[in-house]
Write a protein that holds these residues in place. Structure first.
Motif, PDB file in Angstrom:
ATOM      1  N   SER A   1       0.809  -1.229   0.000  1.00 45.74           N
ATOM      2  CA  SER A   1       0.000   0.000   0.000  1.00 45.74           C
ATOM      3  C   SER A   1       0.835   1.269   0.000  1.00 45.74           C
ATOM      4  O   SER A   1       0.289   2.368  -0.083  1.00 45.74           O
ATOM      5  CB  SER A   1      -0.922   0.010   1.225  1.00 45.74           C
ATOM      6  N   GLY A   2       2.142   1.134   0.110  1.00 41.71           N
ATOM      7  CA  GLY A   2       2.998   2.316   0.128  1.00 41.71           C
ATOM      8  C   GLY A   2       3.136   2.957   1.495  1.00 41.71           C
ATOM      9  O   GLY A   2       3.733   4.028   1.628  1.00 41.71           O
ATOM     10  N   LEU A   3       2.583   2.306   2.533  1.00 37.71           N
ATOM     11  CA  LEU A   3       2.670   2.875   3.876  1.00 37.71           C
ATOM     12  C   LEU A   3       4.039   2.642   4.515  1.00 37.71           C
ATOM     13  O   LEU A   3       4.325   3.198   5.570  1.00 37.71           O
ATOM     14  CB  LEU A   3       1.580   2.280   4.780  1.00 37.71           C
ATOM     15  N   GLY A   4       4.846   1.819   3.871  1.00 34.32           N
ATOM     16  CA  GLY A   4       6.166   1.528   4.407  1.00 34.32           C
ATOM     17  C   GLY A   4       7.073   2.743   4.474  1.00 34.32           C
ATOM     18  O   GLY A   4       8.060   2.741   5.212  1.00 34.32           O
ATOM     19  N   CYS A   5       6.730   3.793   3.719  1.00 38.55           N
ATOM     20  CA  CYS A   5       7.555   5.005   3.726  1.00 38.55           C
ATOM     21  C   CYS A   5       7.291   5.869   4.970  1.00 38.55           C
ATOM     22  O   CYS A   5       8.033   6.799   5.244  1.00 38.55           O
ATOM     23  CB  CYS A   5       7.319   5.822   2.459  1.00 38.55           C
ATOM     24  N   TRP A   6       6.212   5.551   5.704  1.00 32.54           N
ATOM     25  CA  TRP A   6       5.927   6.292   6.939  1.00 32.54           C
ATOM     26  C   TRP A   6       6.945   5.899   8.000  1.00 32.54           C
ATOM     27  O   TRP A   6       7.193   4.721   8.246  1.00 32.54           O
ATOM     28  CB  TRP A   6       4.528   5.965   7.448  1.00 32.54           C
ATOM     29  N   LEU A   7       7.512   6.893   8.659  1.00 31.59           N
ATOM     30  CA  LEU A   7       8.497   6.625   9.711  1.00 31.59           C
ATOM     31  C   LEU A   7       7.864   5.843  10.860  1.00 31.59           C
ATOM     32  O   LEU A   7       8.490   4.929  11.421  1.00 31.59           O
ATOM     33  CB  LEU A   7       9.090   7.945  10.222  1.00 31.59           C
ATOM     34  N   SER A   8       6.612   6.177  11.204  1.00 37.50           N
ATOM     35  CA  SER A   8       5.945   5.476  12.313  1.00 37.50           C
ATOM     36  C   SER A   8       5.773   3.997  11.997  1.00 37.50           C
ATOM     37  O   SER A   8       5.848   3.151  12.898  1.00 37.50           O
ATOM     38  CB  SER A   8       4.585   6.119  12.599  1.00 37.50           C
ATOM     39  N   VAL A   9       5.535   3.667  10.719  1.00 40.85           N
ATOM     40  CA  VAL A   9       5.382   2.261  10.319  1.00 40.85           C
ATOM     41  C   VAL A   9       6.720   1.547  10.420  1.00 40.85           C
ATOM     42  O   VAL A   9       6.799   0.417  10.935  1.00 40.85           O
ATOM     43  CB  VAL A   9       4.808   2.170   8.885  1.00 40.85           C
ATOM     44  N   SER A  10       7.779   2.180   9.931  1.00 41.69           N
ATOM     45  CA  SER A  10       9.127   1.580  10.030  1.00 41.69           C
ATOM     46  C   SER A  10       9.505   1.338  11.486  1.00 41.69           C
ATOM     47  O   SER A  10      10.052   0.284  11.836  1.00 41.69           O
ATOM     48  CB  SER A  10      10.153   2.485   9.362  1.00 41.69           C
ATOM     49  N   ASN A  11       9.205   2.318  12.343  1.00 41.91           N
ATOM     50  CA  ASN A  11       9.489   2.153  13.773  1.00 41.91           C
ATOM     51  C   ASN A  11       8.675   1.000  14.361  1.00 41.91           C
ATOM     52  O   ASN A  11       9.159   0.252  15.225  1.00 41.91           O
ATOM     53  CB  ASN A  11       9.170   3.445  14.525  1.00 41.91           C
ATOM     54  N   GLY A  12       7.428   0.869  13.893  1.00 42.78           N
ATOM     55  CA  GLY A  12       6.579  -0.230  14.356  1.00 42.78           C
ATOM     56  C   GLY A  12       7.134  -1.592  13.970  1.00 42.78           C
ATOM     57  O   GLY A  12       7.021  -2.555  14.736  1.00 42.78           O
ATOM     58  N   LEU A  13       7.733  -1.678  12.790  1.00 43.98           N
ATOM     59  CA  LEU A  13       8.332  -2.941  12.338  1.00 43.98           C
ATOM     60  C   LEU A  13       9.560  -3.297  13.172  1.00 43.98           C
ATOM     61  O   LEU A  13       9.771  -4.469  13.525  1.00 43.98           O
ATOM     62  CB  LEU A  13       8.714  -2.839  10.856  1.00 43.98           C
ATOM     63  N   VAL A  14      10.378  -2.303  13.489  1.00 44.67           N
ATOM     64  CA  VAL A  14      11.543  -2.544  14.356  1.00 44.67           C
ATOM     65  C   VAL A  14      11.070  -3.080  15.703  1.00 44.67           C
ATOM     66  O   VAL A  14      11.615  -4.058  16.239  1.00 44.67           O
ATOM     67  CB  VAL A  14      12.358  -1.242  14.550  1.00 44.67           C
TER      68      VAL A  14
END
Length: 882
Positions: A552-565
């Protein structure tokens, strides 16, 4: 008498000639707004021409333009005869001066005087109806139009479209538009504007295509509206509109340049915005303000300040919006120094009393300063605070922990007769949630229903968040069901609050309701669900969310990247956490905290502390959470001296005052290392009153090192503080057990039972093939419980066969983690890691049991207890027994 004599002696032709001269003078002065034109008023009276309707109507217009509506109304009252032009002239003057109530009163007077309005009269009246939101009055005018054959008039149709649009009846506005026979540029532009206002941007562009097909020529205002729509749709649409403007030969004036700059700024193309602004030398304050605002929207605050300086150097004086924009930037980056510098310029410019500047100053001081004095000083200096002013004050009080002052300000605002807007209500609801006040929340809900504000989605979302924040999830769901519209914020608020309550599986279920409601996830909802998956230990859900974020392209959101970590770190997949962290272009403090937490909780103590140093080297400032994680790492790595050094550096090197949580970590650090006297010294000297967690932490350390007197003292003080917490009785009983005092152990447990307290059952759970399997010590409800016990027995037999020193403790053979391990070995592929979540600490017996299991089978077993992860592999654990 004199006028009669002059009239008799003058030739009639000369009188007509004089009348024509007066008319020409008044007309010329009218067209150029020259106040000298009223000089002919006196000769007109002297020559007996004061009854000339045409002259009087022109004079009326001149008075209105040059001397204001009050002088014009005085002249209007003295006119001996009035026609529809006279009434329309004075009425439109009031409309231009935005005195719409008086304009409607005049219209009523006109009808009572038996004058029939024309299309220009009706157009002015409809404009007043639009400005006041007088929809019912406007529909009466529409009925009059239809009755008298004005309904096909394009001027009136445009005014009607504006009325319906401003009253949020976009579909009805479109119906009016469709009834027009062709329409003109104004009506088409007005309808496009209506669609843009309703955020129907695609429809606005589609209507423009129809406009071109109908060969109706667009003007600059058409393109201003189209560019506003394009700014929300994306740069590809904006470029097409820009290209069509050039193709049609529309002259690039300062209004269009401002619209283009705004569009490119919203599409994050500031280079194009600046290029457009430089295409012609013409610039005004609005264009400069758009450039400054664009830089700020794209987080280029330094460039925005440079643009403000360049604007001043070019001789253009910044207006209230220019300063408000920079002040809003100060608020966004929390720069008090910048805000104070702008404030000094505001004072020099004499704009302190401007409402928009005052509001921005209050917001800046409330957000950037630890004190509220400056914000209150600005507020008290404002002569006419509006609803935004009060809202900033209410929200600021709540942010600084002065919830009672928030409520008092809200009540004072209502007492002054000022109606709150959706943001006022959402701010005061936020204060209710912080105070955990059920009664205030329900009282406010009643008021919201009374003023019919519950249909507003912002207010509805705030109600959902307030109820869910109070743990009233059923009430929150009830609000959601009654909402006309729901968006990502609605469900994100609910999911976040449920997640905070620890019901991670229920938070993940919100995704189904979002899909059913056709509400798309955004970056915030995605990060909230990733947090729930991490909390629940559901790698299946987490990986599905990860895939969806990429798709969906949400991977570019910093909050999403932080959530994955956070997800991969909490689930023990540290390599995946490292990969997710490495893909972040510019990690912020939350990114680093997530990565340090993942390393520390998985036992990579040296790597966690190394990551902390890397964070400092790249210029990211650590916060309170960072130091909690560093102290946690030192505590679980046995690094007492280094932990003490980090603790003292908080205040000395980083200017961060340690909070109570940091003292808990410090006591845990000393307690685990056996430095119990030093830990007691910390409790006695710390600037906070000890809470139950402090005593519980040192009691746990006393149990670990067998210090019965200290443990008894900690248990006594903890029970005095919180007698309903069963953990004190259990820890004390375990301390006695380890010290061989079973009689005292039983006494502690009996006291707990007498007080009606029960221990939370130890549970473990794991996810296999989209199904969650729960295990509780001694519970035999699982359908495969017999096979599970058989597996445990076979493992015990194998231990004996291989000569492992494992004492078969039957009391602990049915602990939940052992059941989960056995089930995992039975139900998962032979090489797949087994992930188990436990709600309490793993006991020593089970820890040793799992280590031996991984010596027997080539499997990785990951067990998470709270914020710590044990990764068992080949007979070793990541905690290294510490």
């Amino acid at each position: 008498m004199l006028c009669k004599t002059v009239t008799k002696t003058c030739h009639r032709t000369e009188l007509y000639h004089f009348q024509d001269i007066c008319l020409r003078v008044v007309s010329v002065c009218n067209s150029k707004s020259l106040k000298e034109g009223v000089c002919v008023h006196s000769p007109i009276i002297k020559m007996g021409l004061q009854d000339d309707m045409y002259l009087n109507n022109n004079l009326l217009s001149l008075y209105a333009k040059c001397f204001g509506v009050d002088r014009a109304h005085h002249f209007f009252d003295e006119m001996p005869y009035k026609d529809v032009v006279s009434w329309t002239g004075i009425l439109s003057s009031y409309v231009r001066n935005e005195n719409h109530e008086q304009a409607l009163r005049l219209f009523d007077s006109m009808l009572n005087s038996s004058q029939y309005p024309n299309e220009f009269t009706l157009s002015s009246v409809l404009r007043s109806c639009s400005a006041l939101g007088e929809f019912d009055y406007g529909t009466l005018i529409q009925a009059y139009m239809i009755k008298n054959g004005f309904d096909s008039n394009p001027i009136l149709a445009s005014a009607l479209i504006e009325l319906y649009s401003k009253c949020n009846f976009t579909e009805e506005a479109y119906t009016v538009f469709e009834c027009l026979d062709g329409g003109d540029t104004v009506s088409w532009t007005m309808m496009i504007s209506s669609l843009v206002q309703a955020q129907k941007w695609s429809q606005a562009l589609q209507l423009y295509i129809r406009m071109i097909e109908k060969k109706v020529p667009p003007n600059e205002f058409t393109f201003v509206k189209l560019l506003a729509a394009s700014g929300s749709l994306g740069s590809s649409y904006g470029k097409l509109v820009h290209a069509h403007m050039i193709l049609l030969g529309i002259e690039l004036n300062v209004i269009l340049k401002t619209a283009l700059v705004d569009m490119y700024s919203k599409c994050h193309r500031m280079e194009d915005a600046v290029m457009v602004s430089n295409q012609t030398p013409e610039r005004d304050v609005f264009l400069w303000t758009a450039i400054i605002s664009g830089f700020i929207q794209n987080t280029k605050v330094k460039e925005a300040i440079a643009a403000l300086s360049e604007m001043v150097m070019s001789g253009i004086v910044p207006n209230n919006f220019s300063y408000s924009t920079i002040l809003n930037a100060s608020s966004s980056i929390l720069s008090l120094e910048l805000g104070e510098q702008v404030h000094s310029r505001v004072i020099k410019a004499g704009l302190e009393d401007d409402i928009s500047v005052g509001n921005a100053l209050i917001d800046m001081y409330m957000k950037c300063s630890n004190l509220i004095d400056n914000a209150l000083r600005v507020f008290r200096g404002m002569t006419s605070p509006n609803v935004i002013t009060w809202t900033s004050l209410i929200a600021g009080f709540a942010k600084h922990g002065f919830e009672e002052d928030s409520f008092r300000s809200f009540e004072e605002m209502l007492a002054l007769g000022m109606s709150p807007n959706s943001f006022t209500l959402s701010s005061i609801l936020g204060a209710c949630s912080t105070m955990k006040s059920h009664s205030q929340t329900m009282k406010l809900h009643g008021y919201i229903i009374k003023i019919k504000a519950d249909c507003n989605i912002v207010v509805g979302n705030a109600l959902v968040d307030a109820y869910a924040g109070l743990g009233m999830v059923d009430e929150a769901r009830c609000v959601i069901r009654k909402m006309d519209h729901r968006d990502a914020i609605t469900y994100t608020s609910l999911a976040t609050r449920i997640n905070q309550m620890g019901y991670h599986d229920r938070a993940l279920e919100i995704i189904k309701y979002m899909n059913k409601d056709d509400v798309e996830m955004d970056g915030f909802s995605m990060s909230s669900f990733l947090s729930a998956a991490a909390g629940f230990g559901s790698m299946k859900a987490g990986m599905q969310l990860h895939c969806f974020s990429v798709k969906s392209g949400l991977g570019c959101w910093l909050s999403v990247s932080n959530g994955l970590v956070d997800l991969y770190g909490k689930c023990g997949f540290i390599r995946d956490a490292h990969r997710a962290f490495g893909e972040i272009t510019e990690p912020d403090v939350a990114s680093w905290n997530g990565w340090i937490a993942g390393l520390a909780s998985n036992g990579y103590i040296a790597s966690a502390l190394s990551a902390f140093e890397d964070m400092r080297l790249v210029g990211v400032k650590p916060d309170l959470v960072t130091f909690l994680l560093v102290l946690f790492a030192c505590s679980h790595g046995g690094l007492v001296d280094l932990g003490l050094e980090y603790f003292h550096s908080m205040k000395e090197a980083h200017g961060i005052a340690p909070q109570l949580d940091h003292y808990v970590c410090l006591i845990d650090l000393l307690g685990r290392a056996g430095q119990l006297e030093e830990a007691m010294g910390v409790i006695k000297t710390m600037p906070f009153r000890p809470d139950a967690l402090i005593y519980k932490t040192l009691l746990s350390a006393s149990k670990l090192h067998g210090n019965v007197p200290l443990g008894e003292d900690m248990a006594r003080q903890g029970i005095d503080l919180d007698p309903s917490d069963p953990a004190f009785y259990i820890l004390l009983a375990n301390l006695y057990d380890r010290s061989g005092r079973s009689d005292l152990s039983e006494k502690a447990r009996r006291l707990m039972r007498e007080r009606g307290l029960t221990k939370n059952p130890c549970q473990s759970w794991m996810e296999i093939r989209n199904q969650i399997h729960h295990f509780t010590a001694g519970d035999r409800s699982h359908p495969q419980i017999n096979q599970i016990h058989e597996k445990i027995e076979s493992l015990m037999t194998e231990f004996k066969y291989r000569g492992y020193l494992y004492r078969d403790n039957r009391d602990k053979s049915c602990h939940s983690e052992k059941l989960a391990v056995a089930f995992g070995l039975l139900s998962t592929p032979s090489k797949a890691p087994i992930l188990i979540i436990k709600n309490t600490r793993i006991c020593r017996d089970c820890h040793y049991f799992i280590k031996l299991v991984t010596e027997l089978v080539d499997r990785e077993i990951i067990l998470r207890e709270g914020n710590r992860v044990h990764s068992f592999k080949k007979g070793n654990c990541s905690c290294r027994g510490y």
